[in-house]
Design a protein around this motif. Structure first.
Motif, PDB file in Angstrom:
ATOM      1  N   THR A  47     -11.041  71.651 -49.034  1.00 44.64           N
ATOM      2  CA  THR A  47     -10.867  72.243 -50.004  1.00 44.64           C
ATOM      3  C   THR A  47     -12.126  73.355 -50.114  1.00 44.64           C
ATOM      4  OG1 THR A  47     -12.153  70.372 -50.941  1.00 44.64           O
ATOM      5  CG2 THR A  47      -9.865  70.557 -51.253  1.00 44.64           C
ATOM      6  N   CYS A  48     -12.065  74.145 -50.820  1.00 44.95           N
ATOM      7  CA  CYS A  48     -12.345  75.426 -51.571  1.00 44.95           C
ATOM      8  C   CYS A  48     -13.240  75.693 -52.843  1.00 44.95           C
ATOM      9  CB  CYS A  48     -12.951  76.602 -50.444  1.00 44.95           C
ATOM     10  SG  CYS A  48     -11.705  77.704 -51.073  1.00 44.95           S
ATOM     11  N   GLY A  49     -14.110  76.497 -53.446  1.00 46.66           N
ATOM     12  CA  GLY A  49     -14.664  76.684 -54.893  1.00 46.66           C
ATOM     13  C   GLY A  49     -14.330  77.356 -53.836  1.00 46.66           C
ATOM     14  N   PHE A  87     -24.354  72.387 -51.329  1.00 46.10           N
ATOM     15  CA  PHE A  87     -23.058  71.910 -52.200  1.00 46.10           C
ATOM     16  C   PHE A  87     -24.137  72.999 -54.176  1.00 46.10           C
ATOM     17  CE2 PHE A  87     -20.919  70.331 -56.123  1.00 46.10           C
ATOM     18  CZ  PHE A  87     -18.883  70.633 -55.305  1.00 46.10           C
ATOM     19  N   ILE A 139     -15.969  79.537 -51.070  1.00 48.47           N
ATOM     20  CA  ILE A 139     -17.114  78.381 -50.135  1.00 48.47           C
ATOM     21  C   ILE A 139     -16.371  77.173 -50.056  1.00 48.47           C
ATOM     22  CG2 ILE A 139     -19.290  77.771 -51.272  1.00 48.47           C
ATOM     23  CD1 ILE A 139     -19.936  79.357 -53.253  1.00 48.47           C
ATOM     24  N   ASP A 140     -16.813  76.908 -49.112  1.00 50.45           N
ATOM     25  CA  ASP A 140     -16.979  75.548 -48.089  1.00 50.45           C
ATOM     26  C   ASP A 140     -18.355  75.102 -47.719  1.00 50.45           C
ATOM     27  OD1 ASP A 140     -17.001  77.020 -45.734  1.00 50.45           O
ATOM     28  OD2 ASP A 140     -15.304  75.386 -44.867  1.00 50.45           O
ATOM     29  N   MET A 141     -18.123  74.542 -47.044  1.00 47.16           N
ATOM     30  CA  MET A 141     -19.429  74.015 -46.330  1.00 47.16           C
ATOM     31  C   MET A 141     -19.157  73.660 -44.974  1.00 47.16           C
ATOM     32  SD  MET A 141     -20.766  71.659 -49.317  1.00 47.16           S
ATOM     33  CE  MET A 141     -22.939  71.692 -48.696  1.00 47.16           C
ATOM     34  N   SER A 200      -9.997  74.141 -54.739  1.00 45.24           N
ATOM     35  CA  SER A 200     -10.075  72.835 -55.374  1.00 45.24           C
ATOM     36  C   SER A 200     -10.794  73.195 -56.648  1.00 45.24           C
ATOM     37  CB  SER A 200     -10.837  71.698 -54.820  1.00 45.24           C
ATOM     38  OG  SER A 200     -11.485  71.779 -54.273  1.00 45.24           O
ATOM     39  N   ASP A 201     -11.924  73.955 -56.660  1.00 44.58           N
ATOM     40  CA  ASP A 201     -12.501  74.200 -58.059  1.00 44.58           C
ATOM     41  C   ASP A 201     -12.421  75.739 -58.185  1.00 44.58           C
ATOM     42  OD1 ASP A 201     -14.336  72.325 -58.028  1.00 44.58           O
ATOM     43  OD2 ASP A 201     -14.148  72.598 -56.284  1.00 44.58           O
ATOM     44  N   LEU A 243     -14.283  78.752 -59.203  1.00 48.05           N
ATOM     45  CA  LEU A 243     -15.690  79.990 -59.244  1.00 48.05           C
ATOM     46  C   LEU A 243     -16.806  79.775 -60.726  1.00 48.05           C
ATOM     47  CD1 LEU A 243     -17.403  78.318 -55.533  1.00 48.05           C
ATOM     48  CD2 LEU A 243     -16.956  76.285 -58.085  1.00 48.05           C
TER      49      LEU A 243
HETATM   50  N1  HPA Z   1     -18.069  75.096 -52.732  1.00 53.58           N
HETATM   51  C1  HPA Z   1     -18.929  74.214 -51.743  1.00 53.58           C
HETATM   52  N2  HPA Z   1     -17.774  73.617 -51.227  1.00 53.58           N
HETATM   53  C2  HPA Z   1     -17.461  73.153 -52.012  1.00 53.58           C
HETATM   54  C3  HPA Z   1     -16.459  73.134 -52.802  1.00 53.58           C
HETATM   55  C4  HPA Z   1     -17.643  74.763 -53.388  1.00 53.58           C
HETATM   56  O1  HPA Z   1     -17.780  74.658 -55.092  1.00 53.58           O
HETATM   57  N3  HPA Z   1     -15.294  72.982 -53.325  1.00 53.58           N
HETATM   58  C5  HPA Z   1     -14.654  72.380 -52.517  1.00 53.58           C
HETATM   59  N4  HPA Z   1     -15.420  72.172 -51.694  1.00 53.58           N
END
Ligand code: HPA
Length: 235
Positions: free
Chosen positions: A91-93, A160, A179-181, A204-205, A207
């Protein structure tokens, strides 16, 4: 055989490995989507499985969160277990305002504030990019299915909870989608070892605009995305 972080027989993994951050998601994918899935490792609870999708062997293994954790598993899978296609399922923001919850981001490239690729590249800025074949295969499948998806840069953050409130503006100004990590670390490993990698992330978010997936939405949305990726890779 075993590596410091994976206890599996030689040949236990398929060349194609899906890499969710969450080992429970790996278990869920193995249990509900793959045929004849067997657990092949669970060191420190980081579960890995190998099964089949439409007859073709595929593995799925958790990586934990963040580049340092994901790098350990990706490196050992490539070096010791012959993985040649690493596909992050995550997932990512979303940074881009026009991305909606559930949209799929295919990370063509990945920026980062992590030092890992500079460590690999004598302090210079390495362009961390997806494997073209993987990217074009999944993008074509997404287009044919009429999915909402975007192709572009992710930013793989070390933190995060990032302390810089201006970060989002800077990312947005440079056209970074989300953004992911992990993606930038995965792409550096792929380059170093001449294998293919791709990060496929559901939003998933949001931002910029606000909004987050509920736990149920997280589960359903990622399942649909995993099916898309498995179908695409099976050809
Ligand atoms: N930031 C970083 N990684 C993520 C985020 C986020 O908001 N949402 C899902 N993975």
């Amino acid at each position: 055989m075993s590596t410091p972080h994976i206890a599996a027989e030689r040949g236990a993994f398929a060349p194609t490995v899906l890499l969710p951050g969450d080992p429970l998601r790996a278990e869920h994918i193995a249990a509900t989507l793959l045929d004849d899935a067997v657990e092949v490792t669970r060191v420190r609870g980081m579960a890995g499985f190998t099964g089949r999708w439409r007859g073709q062997p595929v593995s799925v293994m958790g990586t934990g969160m963040g580049i340092p954790s994901a790098s350990i598993y990706a490196t050992e899978l490539v070096r010791e277990y012959g993985a040649t296609r690493l596909v992050r399922i995550g997932t990512c923001g979303a940074v881009a305002a026009d991305l909606q919850l559930g949209d799929i981001v295919l990370a063509q490239g990945a920026c980062t504030d992590s030092g890992v690729n500079r460590t690999r590249f004598r302090g210079m800025d390495f362009a961390a990019i997806a494997g073209f074949d993987l990217l074009s295969t999944v993008a074509t499948a997404a287009r044919m299915r009429g999915e909402r998806f975007a192709v572009g840069n992710l930013f793989s953050a070390d933190l995060f909870y990032h302390p810089d409130p201006a970060l989002l503006d800077t990312l947005d100004a440079m056209g970074v989608l989300g953004i992911d990590m992990e993606a930038a670390g995965l792409y550096g490993i792929a380059a170093q070892h001449r294998v293919q990698a791709l990060a496929v992330c559901a939003v998933s978010d949001q931002l910029r605009e606000g909004g987050h997936w509920s736990p149920a939405q997280r589960q359903y949305g990622v399942d649909a995305m995993v099916r898309l990726v498995l179908d695409a890779l099976a050809g």
